[in-house]
Design a protein around this motif. Structure first.
Motif, short mmCIF file in Angstrom:
data_model
loop_
_atom_site.label_atom_id
_atom_site.label_comp_id
_atom_site.label_asym_id
_atom_site.label_seq_id
_atom_site.Cartn_x
_atom_site.Cartn_y
_atom_site.Cartn_z
N ALA A 171 36.26 50.35 41.46
CA ALA A 171 36.47 50.05 40.04
C ALA A 171 35.63 48.85 39.61
N GLU A 172 35.53 47.83 40.45
CA GLU A 172 34.72 46.67 40.10
C GLU A 172 33.23 47.02 40.10
N GLY A 173 32.82 47.89 41.03
CA GLY A 173 31.43 48.32 41.03
C GLY A 173 31.07 49.05 39.75
N TRP A 174 31.96 49.94 39.31
CA TRP A 174 31.72 50.66 38.07
C TRP A 174 31.76 49.72 36.87
N ALA A 175 32.64 48.70 36.91
CA ALA A 175 32.75 47.76 35.81
C ALA A 175 31.44 46.99 35.61
N ARG A 176 30.77 46.66 36.71
CA ARG A 176 29.50 45.94 36.58
C ARG A 176 28.44 46.81 35.93
N LEU A 177 28.52 48.11 36.16
CA LEU A 177 27.55 49.02 35.55
C LEU A 177 27.91 49.34 34.11
N SER A 178 29.20 49.57 33.85
CA SER A 178 29.64 49.99 32.53
C SER A 178 29.91 48.83 31.58
N LYS A 179 30.02 47.61 32.14
CA LYS A 179 30.34 46.40 31.36
C LYS A 179 31.72 46.49 30.71
N ARG A 180 32.62 47.23 31.35
CA ARG A 180 34.01 47.32 30.91
C ARG A 180 34.90 46.81 32.03
N ALA A 181 35.95 46.08 31.67
CA ALA A 181 36.84 45.49 32.67
C ALA A 181 37.48 46.58 33.52
N PRO A 182 37.59 46.38 34.82
CA PRO A 182 38.20 47.39 35.69
C PRO A 182 39.71 47.45 35.51
N GLY A 183 40.28 48.62 35.72
CA GLY A 183 41.72 48.77 35.63
C GLY A 183 42.45 48.22 36.83
N ILE A 184 41.76 48.08 37.95
CA ILE A 184 42.32 47.52 39.16
C ILE A 184 41.27 46.61 39.77
N THR A 185 41.67 45.44 40.27
CA THR A 185 40.72 44.46 40.77
C THR A 185 41.02 44.09 42.21
N VAL A 186 40.00 43.61 42.89
CA VAL A 186 40.16 43.18 44.28
C VAL A 186 41.14 42.01 44.36
N ASP A 187 40.99 41.03 43.47
CA ASP A 187 41.91 39.89 43.48
C ASP A 187 43.34 40.33 43.17
N GLY A 188 43.47 41.30 42.27
CA GLY A 188 44.80 41.81 41.95
C GLY A 188 45.48 42.44 43.16
N VAL A 189 44.71 43.19 43.94
CA VAL A 189 45.25 43.81 45.16
C VAL A 189 45.61 42.74 46.18
N ARG A 190 44.75 41.74 46.33
CA ARG A 190 45.03 40.66 47.27
C ARG A 190 46.27 39.87 46.84
N LEU A 191 46.42 39.64 45.56
CA LEU A 191 47.59 38.91 45.06
C LEU A 191 48.87 39.72 45.25
N ALA A 192 48.73 41.04 45.19
CA ALA A 192 49.92 41.89 45.34
C ALA A 192 50.57 41.73 46.70
N GLY A 193 49.83 41.23 47.67
CA GLY A 193 50.39 41.02 49.00
C GLY A 193 51.20 39.74 49.11
N GLN A 194 51.28 38.97 48.02
CA GLN A 194 52.03 37.71 48.02
C GLN A 194 53.04 37.72 46.87
N PRO A 195 54.30 38.06 47.14
CA PRO A 195 55.31 38.01 46.06
C PRO A 195 55.34 36.63 45.41
N MET A 196 55.32 36.59 44.09
CA MET A 196 55.26 35.33 43.34
C MET A 196 56.64 35.00 42.79
N TYR A 197 57.49 34.45 43.65
CA TYR A 197 58.86 34.10 43.26
C TYR A 197 58.98 32.58 43.17
N PHE A 198 59.64 32.11 42.10
CA PHE A 198 59.68 30.68 41.83
C PHE A 198 61.04 30.24 41.28
#
Length: 329
Positions: free
Chosen positions: A269-296
């Motif tokens: 998705a990020e590779g296509w975003a760089r070509l299309s100049k449109r924000a990706p629907g799913i991101t690498v950082d988003g996937v990495r963050l999903a592995g850390q529950p954000m409870y406060f």
């Protein structure tokens, strides 16, 4: 010196909620807007607008002149950018410019909007303001830029003897999320029935108007140099998607998706975003963050500010109702 309070980011999601809350409390509000800002969130509000940019120190000095207080809410909240330098230009250098402009203008008090993204992760239970965190633990440019900016503004406040309070909102949800934010996008997609799967993670959901209340309380009662989590309810991603989907007549997600399967999709998705100049629907950082529950925990804000947070269900209901009014469902 007037009683005017300057709000940066006042055209945005959290900033407009803060501006509305300050107005309701009887404070004159000056809103910093960019030349091309979308002003829908300020429509009908009795605010003074001044054109400026976080990257233009001269415009910030003009905006802060004569103001009693400053609420620096503006930030570049993106989990992906074709040019990551833009995120640092706004969040790090922009924050420096704003604080120095406030110092030069003799602003009485500053409320700086940080994020729970700058906090560490507790080994068990929710994290809070004292949970240790390191720059190397920050995932992605947004978290790194906010981590660096928070520490910089605290250093500047000490160096220039400024009365500065930090607030750390969790994941705001509610009306007027125009862009929307990454969390708002998830709520919107769930309400559209476009979130059939979930990953094992979670967020702390807070109503955007409670975040705005917390800003006012920090202005009124916050201790100088102290941080306050403005949070709400800890929820799993499955529970979040289920709650938002139900508000528009959709069923809960049916598939648990291991994050390892999402990473190839995010890379593509990020590779296509760089070509299309449109924000990706799913991101690498988003996937990495999903592995850390954000409870406060927001116990400090409750105890020291008198802060209170409503149930997350009300945040979802108000957000979905607003998206529906805007014709986005």
């Amino acid at each position: 010196m007037t009683d005017t309070l300057l709000v940066t980011g006042a055209t945005g999601f959290v900033g407009s909620a803060v501006a509305r809350r300050l107005l309701a409390a009887g404070h004159p509000v000056r809103a910093l807007v960019r030349a091309r800002s979308q002003l829908d969130n300020l429509r009908g509000l009795d605010v003074e607008t001044v054109v400026g940019d976080l990257r233009d120190p001269a415009s910030l000095r003009r905006a802060a002149a004569g103001c009693r207080g400053l609420f620096h809410v503006a930030a570049d909240y993106r989990l992906w950018a074709r040019r990551p330098s833009e995120i640092y230009a706004s969040n790090l250098r922009g924050s420096r410019n704003v604080v120095l402009a406030a110092a030069r203008a003799g602003v009485e008090r500053i409320v700086y909007t940080s994020s729970v993204a700058t906090l560490g992760h507790a080994a068990s239970g929710p994290a809070d303001e004292e949970t240790p965190a390191r720059l190397e633990d920050m995932i992605g440019h947004y978290k790194r830029s906010k981590f660096m900016a928070e520490r910089l503004v605290l250093q500047l406040a000490e160096r220039h003897a400024l009365d500065l309070v930090v607030v750390n909102p969790s994941a705001p949800v509610g009306p007027r999320d125009i862009k929307p934010t990454p969390t708002g996008r998830m709520v919107l997609d769930a309400a559209r029935g476009r979130m059939p799967a979930w990953v094992d993670s979670g967020l702390n959901i807070v109503h955007v108007d409670d975040v705005a209340d917390g800003h006012l309380l920090a202005w009124q009662h916050g201790a100088r140099g102290r941080r306050y989590v403005l949070g709400g309810e800890d929820m799993s991603l499955k529970a979040i998607i289920t709650a938002a989907a139900a508000l528009n007549g959709h069923g809960p997600p049916r598939l648990r998706m291991p994050s390892s399967l999402l990473m190839p999709l995010a890379l593509a998705a990020e590779g296509w975003a760089r070509l299309s100049k449109r924000a990706p629907g799913i991101t690498v950082d988003g996937v990495r963050l999903a592995g850390q529950p954000m409870y406060f925990s927001h116990a400090r804000a409750d105890r020291e500010l008198g802060y209170r947070a409503r149930p997350a269900a009300e945040a979802f209901a108000d957000a979905v109702a607003w998206f529906r009014e805007q014709g986005r469902l």
